[in-house]
Enzyme design. Sequence first.
Site, PDB file in Angstrom:
ATOM      1  CD  GLU A 113      -3.414  -8.150   2.199  1.00 51.08           C
ATOM      2  OE1 GLU A 113      -4.083  -8.248   3.238  1.00 51.08           O
ATOM      3  OE2 GLU A 113      -3.039  -6.673   1.746  1.00 51.08           O
ATOM      4  CD  GLU A 128       0.338  -6.136   5.220  1.00 51.20           C
ATOM      5  OE1 GLU A 128      -0.080  -6.206   4.121  1.00 51.20           O
ATOM      6  OE2 GLU A 128       1.278  -7.092   5.755  1.00 51.20           O
ATOM      7  CB  ALA A 188      -0.820  -0.003   1.313  1.00 52.29           C
ATOM      8  N   GLY A 195      -0.157  -5.406   0.455  1.00 57.38           N
ATOM      9  CA  GLY A 195      -1.419  -5.269  -0.428  1.00 57.38           C
ATOM     10  C   GLY A 195      -0.772  -5.895  -1.651  1.00 57.38           C
TER      11      GLY A 195
END
Length: 255
Positions: free
Chosen positions: A109, A129, A63, A106
């Site tokens: 993911e 994260e 992200a 992300g």
Amino acid sequence: MDVKLERLPGQVACIRIDRPEARNALNAAVRERLAEIFIEIAQDETVHCAVLAGTDKVFAAGADIKAMATAEPVDMMLRAGERTWAPLKDFPKPLIAAVNGYALGGGCELAMHADIIIAGEGARFGQPEIKVGIIPGAGGTQRLVRAVGKFKAMKILLTGEPIAAREAEAMGLVSEVVPDGEVLDRALALARQIAAMPQLAARKIKELVLQGSDLPLEAALLLERNTFQLMFGTADQKEGMAAFLEKRAPSFTGR
């Protein structure tokens, strides 16, 4: 444009994230554009299979931390990130991720939303994260466990350390590892192969695999059995079996 859509011969769509200055970080604009594209191609009957890729150097390195560093809980709730992920989660057609370089946070993911992952030898997967004081927020604690099991997933999630493509393949996170320069070509070749298959059967296989994984075995087997029986009402079943018996190539229509 940070995300590009290209329709290719063989009824394949290729979606590429191209934001190299930020290592393809998934900011709001990128996620919004991905959502728009997946809504569009889900409804496009000329697209039978899709490939999702980054650049030759990086798939997506997580992200956009700059956009989140000072955010408060209400800010994150109002962003409604689940809304932009939903079109990928609900995409009904086969989806292949072509991963070069980093697929972190992300980005990992995002890759796990695919049905097949083709990775380059130099690819790296991870959920870092925890290193910035948060947890995965787009399925990392759930899809990763389902892909590789609790103990492998816990090591990845709790250390935040990336794993190499070959290790990811060994634990079941990656479908196939190829040389870095062949990732996109291999993913597109596989997409063309899948796109040529009976499309109702392909979509039902995806639907059953995803739905069945959250059901008790007997309920999942019942769902499979009912769907298996329904396939005998399709033109592609008649054509496929006739072609097999007549020793010729089938001509599927998606009906």
